[in-house]
Scaffold this motif. Structure first.
Motif, PDB file in Angstrom:
ATOM      1  N   SER A  43      -6.915  -2.540 -26.241  1.00 56.58           N
ATOM      2  CA  SER A  43      -6.171  -1.405 -26.772  1.00 56.58           C
ATOM      3  C   SER A  43      -5.045  -0.892 -25.871  1.00 56.58           C
ATOM      4  O   SER A  43      -5.207  -0.735 -24.665  1.00 56.58           O
ATOM      5  N   THR A  45      -4.008   2.059 -26.426  1.00 58.91           N
ATOM      6  CA  THR A  45      -4.351   3.479 -26.271  1.00 58.91           C
ATOM      7  C   THR A  45      -5.224   3.678 -25.034  1.00 58.91           C
ATOM      8  O   THR A  45      -5.023   4.607 -24.258  1.00 58.91           O
ATOM      9  N   GLY A 171      -5.639  -0.613 -32.961  1.00 59.61           N
ATOM     10  CA  GLY A 171      -6.801   0.175 -33.337  1.00 59.61           C
ATOM     11  C   GLY A 171      -6.357   1.479 -33.975  1.00 59.61           C
ATOM     12  O   GLY A 171      -7.007   2.008 -34.885  1.00 59.61           O
TER      13      GLY A 171
END
Ligand SMILES: Nc1ncnc2c1ncn2[C@@H]1O[C@H](COP(=O)(O)OP(=O)(O)OP(=O)(O)O)[C@@H](O)[C@H]1O
Ligand SMILES: Nc1ncnc2c1ncn2[C@@H]1O[C@H](COP(=O)(O)OP(=O)(O)OP(=O)(O)O)[C@@H](O)[C@H]1O
Ligand SMILES: [Mg+2]
Ligand SMILES: [Mg+2]
Ligand SMILES: O=P([O-])([O-])[O-]
Lengths: 322, 261, 431, 320, 261
Positions: A43, A45, A171
């Motif tokens: 990810s 993030t 995601g």
């Protein structure tokens, strides 16, 4: 002489880094004594958080390699569950059943470690003076379905909505689609004037440029760009530590019922017990991650999570290994 | 000299030599007998195939893609175009000097030593360099700067260096393609003198555009022209004196008296 | 017919008639000349703007604020004292460090060199670094810094009462020598530089010999047949294939198919087979190697073709074999130009991003690469990544990294140009 | 004549006739290393064929899955590109690739040509020897840098000229113009080579007829170099079509079928790098689609290269 | 012809002409008077400055960076190196034909039309093309293929096309720098015949290496040599017959009899 002896003894013990272990407690990690490389990927993030942890790990004396590849949650799981080429997978959503099945085929059983919480931020430019709050339905209309703002709410201007959306392999995208569109990406994918990017700064740049633009992405990117962006409240709730804690991540309605931020999402790192046991440096990395994450998470721009489940998972995986 | 003697001393003989560049026949049916230890000059207007024939004698032509040679060339009785003959070996025995002096961008010494070295010379290299330069009448001018880059010599010196280089590998024939045409009159004179010296030990074939030069240095002269297909052919071949002062052929006479070219 | 010309013509009259036309033609000439100058000026301006745009981000004012005020620290050890922090006793500094630095870091620093053994100066520096921790809160571009100083001051006064502004060059010695970090002020590009260097070394080691070998084959050995013509055409075509396609090729061939080799697994070069994969320096280098191979071949061919035929004639005329001719004469005579071409090709490889993104470069590494089987990141990749970071300061760092990359490219190109000049000088001498 | 025959059959005899001359042997020497070296060099040259073969095989096999599910007709006619949803129309990507390339060529061709004319016909040698390397450096700047230049300089510039509402932050115009700046040196340098290759005798002929410098340059030298210029132009196009980072950063990141240069639209290469940057799951249609697009791109540049080679070949013939 | 008549008919006069390439003085103090509607030949060994002087006559030299001209050239009494004179205008009146035929890579028609067009010719172009080609003795060979690319003509035809092209802009003088040296004997003959025709209407200055050619076509001959500084100077200038059969100068005699060069 004695020094050398202890050193060689430590060298032979792959768990030499374990220290200060209380009963049923996560051991502290002495990075100086960790050997062996760790490969992590996934990810974007989670990446800023993971990068801060890894850097700290190194400052604290780690001499081996920890790689971090930023490729999105989906691709991260791909490497972890299909190619089996990573030890730890970063994800901004929970693993899917299909991915668990893939992992089983290569003999892995993914264990989640929840490391924090992100509030998916819906943002507009600071020049935008007409939106402050959106409902769940309006959110769905804004990112798909409606072409102009006044189709969403009649007193909003009759201007086309310019959308900036994280890439389809992220995601973030998956989570948003799951929560807002009930896992059906069709609407958002076919919306007009939509820009997709894996690069969140492209989204930030894009949304900041027009009063009629709108975007969603991780809270961290909002925090860093507060001076040009405006965050919207969803169903009247703004991201805050409390609102995020109250959320339970099942659906927008349940979140709202619990007084939680409707589109808060958990951040994970995943690994596998077998890997952690055969490669203690992976266990060490995860333990270090869990021990330190709450010191740094707000500096990255996310919200701390309750780590007890993650710690329990760790202890269960490593039961009797050291 | 009797015809008999001439026949005995044939160093090289071409029979029905035809040379093609791809499909273009550059020369047609050349039959020549080149006498040993004499100077043979090739003359004729530009494009008549003098260089082409010359280069075929040591198989340098083959380096140009698309060339094809028909007919035979015998060097001391050996067919140098036979299958089992190695062109590299041929060139070792038949050396060449070119129109533009082309020394290697190395020292004077190395220019001479290199050819000998690759040909497996194992004797005293210093001596070889000295004798070669002496034979090429260059020793006195360069003996103090053998390590100097050859490109810094004058054009005439460079050309004599190229001759020395050719001599150093001890060939039997030396081919020269307009060796003086890029040089000043004084250098030209030196080269001509040198050719006169060298023919005591070597068979020399020289291409020249300069009638006076051909007359001055050669024993025999071959005159080439082009036919209607632009292909070169041998018009007349004989003793230089006869070609110049008593040509059998009208075209030869016209050419030598400067009517065209 | 001849009457037209036989009488001497009146030049003056003709001139007058033509004068007007000529004047107009001359004017047109000037106009076009102006256009040519203008076009060239625009091209140069584009370059200058590009560079200025980068420089603009790489320098400028930053607003800095201490995480902990030094006075507060002094208060901890010497209540009421107004000794400046850097004049404190060693013991006091040690106390400050021990109380304010996290345990793990303390241990690591002690392991490096026990703190008690370190000088007062060094300890003071550590306190500033690790406890006072001045952080860049906001950065401005060079242009703003030069023109809007007062606004910047006003902003700082309003938003960072304890902060101050200082002029910062984001490119500096530490930037070059430090490793990657998530704190912009601490970040350096040593690791990506090492990555770039190692990747490029592989690229050169592969593409230079193969490229020059191919060029030699095509120019000196290849008979003119269909296969060789096909090879030649194929090379020209390859030189036009987009670099991203080489990325796809590298991903499929080096990362996937040849994984056992590119990961180092079959050489036993790695300890940990479980996470061995082909996303290594070797794969990246080979991918870029394939990418610049056609460029190197074409340049080398031109260099070899430029060697005068007379040089080959000299060698062949002395009874040299083909390889002797090539090795002793053709190659040395063309080497300068071959190297020039190689430098130009290598600078292309140095700046490539897209194929490495596809092959899979890492975003963060804790250790410098030390073997060709290591994971990698390179300068352009880091530039690309940094621009995607949330904090604006990473864009300054990206600009700094661009300047470093440009300086490297510039020196390489300058090297190539100097070499080119040397060649032409040598040629002149040769004449 | 019989004398000759005997010479032919017995070379030893002839050598014997002249005791001074050494024994001559023309027999082929064995030189194994010569053929080994040639073999090795050949193998190196074959490397490039392997590369092409590799590209073709990888692109076709990995896009097989894609082509199996997709009709070629739809691929080339449908105006929406959403492989995930099974909407496979390459037109939006193709359209914006053509738009950015066209804009780039509109910038690079006239500028490149004029710069080349200036360098070849007007510039004093010392100016040329400084300017040409400068332009070559411009060509060597990594394209990521151009990408951010487009985003942070060109787009704001366009906004300030055409109005912030008209110009989208991501747009094909900005990417195209900056790509033009990137390609300019390439075209200028290749064109300059072509102009310099025009024999001086033509310039002299023109001047001898009383032509001005401009007339000579534009009416004689440029037409005489036209095929070289055309080749430069085509190489420029093929570079523009294949250029990735600039469009990935500045043109936009979502397929959009539009002819408005101020709107965002993703190109073929932009899509490929976006999808592969995420390293999407293997054997999904998204993943296979990038190989299909790669194949398309490869075929495009191949065709352009062949055309350019053809042109150059003809042009070489004229002056030889 | 009396000296008086000659003086009247001077088309062009050089006074103390010195031409430099950067700092190198290529020719020194050239004083020449070129008679109208006659053929003047420049001869001399390579590098003696024949082409340099020739090119200075229509200011083509200026196109080579670093050249400098001292002294004056008067064309029909006008100093063509005066400040206000436009070299483009000079070249319109003094045309040039070069050693290597250099037609434009355009059609035969356009080759001739182009020069006229840029010089503001507004009359009947077809007619101009025809008369020019006729004057250059090329019309019959090309009249059916005027649209064909000029590069597909043979060398000799190309050279005549270049002459036709020069004629089409109606110059007063035509300068020719070894116009036949790249051609075959037959083409050479044609060019020589053409020169004899053209001198009825034009003043012609021709550089040639071929003594016979100079003797055949020219009325006056200028013989150049180089001095010890490699700078060219005028050795002898006069009627061609006198230069060839009664040279005043020893060097001229040597050169013409082929002793060097
Ligand atoms: N490499 C080549 N490829 C094709 N044709 C060639 C080649 N070399 C020479 N020719 C042609 O072969 C013919 C003979 O050329 P050659 O060079 O032997 O003439 P030459 O008599 O030496 O002329 P010159 O006096 O100009 O040197 C000419 O028509 C020439 O154009
Ligand atoms: N462009 C130039 N730059 C420098 N020097 C030059 C240039 N052109 C000619 N020269 C020199 O000027 C001198 C005269 O040259 P020029 O070409 O006029 O001689 P030429 O008599 O025409 O010789 P050729 O018979 O070979 O044509 C020579 O020494 C030559 O090297
Ligand atoms: Mg020849
Ligand atoms: Mg001349
Ligand atoms: O990169 P993601 O966190 O959006 O998967």
């Amino acid at each position: 002489e004695g020094q050398g002896e202890t050193e060689s003894a430590e060298e032979s013990n792959p768990f030499a880094w374990v220290e200060e272990m209380g009963e049923g407690e996560l051991p502290a990690v002495n990075p100086l004594l960790v050997q062996g490389d760790v490969a992590t990927a996934g990810s974007s993030t989670v990446a800023p958080l993971a990068a801060v942890i890894i850097e700290r790990y190194k400052e604290d004396g780690l001499t081996s390699q920890v790689t971090l590849d930023v490729i999105g949650s989906g691709a991260g799981f791909e490497r972890f569950t299909v190619a089996g080429e990573t030890d730890v997978s970063n994800a901004s959503r929970a693993i899917k059943d299909s991915e668990v099945e893939n992992a089983a085929e290569i003999g892995r059983t993914p264990i989640p470690f929840r490391v924090g919480t992100d509030a998916l931020s819906v943002v507009v430019s600071q020049e935008n003076d007409f939106v402050e709050d959106v409902t769940a339905e309006e959110l769905a209309l804004i990112f798909g379905g409606a072409e102009t703002w006044n189709e969403v709410r009649s007193d909003w201007p009759n201007e086309p909505i310019l959308r900036y959306v994280p890439g389809t392999d992220s995601g973030t995208f998956d989570f948003f689609v799951e929560m807002v569109y009930d896992e059906d990406p069709d609407t958002i994918l076919s919306a007009e004037n939509t820009q997709f990017s894996e690069d969140d700064n492209i989204l930030v740049q894009g949304v900041s440029e027009s009063p009629y633009a709108v975007a969603f992405f991780g809270y961290a990117y909002f925090v860093e760009n507060q001076d040009i962006l405006k965050i919207l409240s969803v169903e009247g709730i703004e991201p805050s530590q409390e609102a995020v804690e109250n959320a339970n991540y099942d659906s927008i309605e349940k979140n709202v019922e619990a007084g939680g931020y409707p589109i808060a999402r958990p951040l994970f790192i995943y690994s596998d017990a077998e890997i952690m046991r055969s490669k203690p440096q992976v266990a060490a990395y995860i333990a270090y991650f869990l021990n330190n994450v709450n010191d740094v998470i707000d500096q990255v721009g996310y919200f701390p999570a309750d780590l007890s489940v993650a710690e329990a998972n760790w202890l269960e995986a490593m039961e009797g290994a050291y | 000299m009797s015809t008999q003697l001439e026949n005995q001393d044939i160093e090289l003989r071409t029979d029905n030599l035809n040379i093609y560049y791809d499909t273009f026949r550059a020369v047609t049916d050349i039959n020549l007998e080149i006498p040993r230890e004499q100077v043979t000059a090739f003359i004729g207007p530009s494009g008549c195939g003098k260089s082409t024939v010359l280069r075929s004698i040591n198989r340098m032509n083959e380096l140009i893609p698309g060339t094809r040679t028909e007919g035979t060339i015998h060097f001391r009785g050996v067919d140098i175009y036979a299958d089992k003959v190695d062109p590299v070996e041929v060139r070792r025995h038949i050396g060449m000097v070119f129109q533009k002096p082309n020394p290697f961008p190395k020292s004077i010494y190395d220019n001479i030593a290199w050819g000998a070295k690759i040909n497996g010379f194992t004797g005293d290299m210093d001596e070889l360099v000295e004798t070669s330069l002496q034979q090429a009448a260059l020793w006195n001018e360069v003996k103090d700067k053998l390590k100097q880059n050859a490109l810094r010599l004058s054009g005439g010196q460079q050309q004599r260096l190229c001759i020395a280089r050719a001599i150093a590998i001890k060939p039997h024939i030396i081919l020269m393609d307009e060796p003086a045409s890029a040089l000043d009159p004084i250098s030209t004179t030196k080269i001509e003198d040198l050719i006169n010296e060298l023919k005591q030990d070597y068979t020399i074939v020289i291409v020249t555009h300069n009638m006076q030069q051909a007359a001055r240095v050669s024993d025999k002269t071959a005159f080439f022209l082009v036919d209607e297909n632009r292909s070169g052919y041998l018009v007349e071949y004989g003793k230089t004196d006869e070609i110049f002062f008593n040509p059998k052929n009208k075209e030869t006479e016209d050419y030598i008296s400067g009517r065209f070219g | 017919m001849s009457s037209m010309f036989s009488t001497p013509r009146d030049i003056a009259a003709e001139n007058r008639a033509k004068d007007k036309g000529l004047r107009q033609r001359t004017r047109m000439g000037y106009i076009w000349q102006g256009i040519f100058y203008l076009a060239t000026t625009i091209a140069i301006l584009a370059l200058v703007t590009l560079i200025l745009n980068i420089i603009d981000s790489a320098f400028g004012y930053v607003a800095v604020q201490n995480t902990v005020e030094p006075a507060a620290l002094v208060e901890q050890v010497q209540p009421g004292s107004d000794t400046p922090l850097h004049d404190l006793e060693k013991a006091d500094l040690l106390t400050i460090l021990n109380e304010n630095v996290r345990r793990g870091l303390l241990r690591a620093m002690n392991a490096d060199q026990p703190l008690v053994d370190r000088s007062q100066k060094e300890l003071a520096r550590l306190v500033v670094d690790r406890v006072v921790e001045p952080r860049v809160e906001k950065s401005w571009h060079l242009w703003e810094s030069l023109t809007a100083r007062d606004e910047i001051r006003a902003w700082v006064d309003e938003n960072l009462p304890d902060g101050w502004i200082q002029f910062r060059s984001w490119v500096n010695v530490e930037f070059l020598s430090k490793d990657l970090s998530n704190v912009p002020e601490r970040a350096g590009i040593r690791t990506p530089i090492m990555g770039s260097v190692m990747v490029i070394l592989i690229t050169i080691l592969f593409s230079f010999p193969v490229g020059v070998g191919s060029a030699l084959y095509l120019e000196e050995f290849a008979p003119d047949n269909r296969l060789n013509r096909f090879i030649q055409v194929n090379i020209y075509n390859l030189s036009g294939v987009p670099s991203i396609i080489y990325g796809l090729l590298g991903l499929a061939v080096f990362v996937r198919i040849l994984e056992p080799i590119t990961s180092g697994a079959i050489f036993g070069a790695i300890e940990d087979h479980s996470t061995a994969n082909g996303r290594t320096i070797l794969s990246a280098g080979l991918t870029l190697g394939l990418l610049i191979l056609p460029i190197i071949i074409i340049n080398a061919q031109e260099a070899i073709r430029a060697v005068p035929k007379s040089l080959r004639d000299s060698a062949f005329g002395l009874g040299a074999t083909r390889w002797q001719t090539v090795w002793h004469h053709v190659l040395p005579a063309s080497m300068d130009r071959i190297l020039t071409g190689t430098i130009i090709a290598v600078s292309r490889a140095l700046g490539e991003t897209a194929p490495l993104v596809v092959v899979g470069a890492s975003a963060f590494l804790t250790r410098d690469p030390s073997s060709i089987f290591d994971k990698f990141t390179t300068l352009p990749i880091m530039i690309y990544r940094w621009t995607a970071y949330p904090q604006a300061e990473f864009r300054n760092l990206a600009a700094g990294a661009i300047i470093v990359l440009l300086v490297v490219l510039l020196s390489l190109n300058a090297g190539a140009i100097i070499m080119r000049d040397r060649i032409s000088k040598k040629r002149r001498m040769g004449k | 004549m019989s004398e000759h025959t005997s010479l032919e059959t017995s070379p030893g005899n002839s050598a014997g006739g002249d005791p001074a001359s050494p024994e001559i042997s023309f027999a082929k020497r064995s030189r194994p290393h010569e053929s080994i070296i040639q073999g090795v060099l050949f193998a190196m040259a074959i490397m490039s064929i392997l590369t092409t073969a590799g590209i073709v095989i990888i692109l076709t096999t990995d896009s097989m899955l894609f082509w199996r599910e997709v009709s070629v007709w739809e691929f080339f006619t449908s105006k929406t590109w959403q492989p995930m949803l099974g909407r496979i129309g390459v037109l939006p990507l193709l359209n914006s690739t053509i738009m950015t390339s066209t804009i780039a060529m509109l910038v690079a061709t006239p500028l490149g040509l004029f710069v080349a004319i200036y360098l070849s016909e007007y510039a004093p040698p010392n100016v040329k020897s400084v300017l040409k390397p400068i332009l070559e450096i411009l060509a060597g700047v990594p394209t990521v840098v151009y990408g951010y230049f487009a985003l942070t300089f060109m787009t704001p510039l366009l906004k300030s000229i055409f109005g912030a509402e008209v110009v989208n932050i991501y747009n094909t115009a900005s990417a195209g113009i900056v790509m033009g700046i990137l390609i300019l040196p390439l075209i200028a340098s290749m064109t300059e080579d072509a102009l310099s290759a025009v024999p001086d005798s033509l310039r002299q002929a023109a001047h001898g007829l009383g032509a001005t410098k401009m007339e000579t340059s534009i009416q004689i030298v440029v037409p005489a170099a036209i095929s070289g210029i055309a080749a430069a132009f085509i190489v420029g196009i093929s570079r523009a079509i294949g250029e990735t980072m600039i469009v990935a950063l500045a043109a936009g990141a979502g397929p959009n079928f539009t002819f408005n240069p101020f709107e965002a639209a993703e190109t073929l290469t932009g899509y490929i790098v976006r999808i592969s940057g995420g390293d999407v799951s293997y054997n999904t249609i998204d993943y296979n689609s990038i190989f299909a697009l790669g194949l398309l791109l490869f075929v495009f540049t191949l065709i352009l290269n062949i055309i350019s080679r053809q042109i150059v070949k003809r042009y070489r013939e004229v002056y030889e």
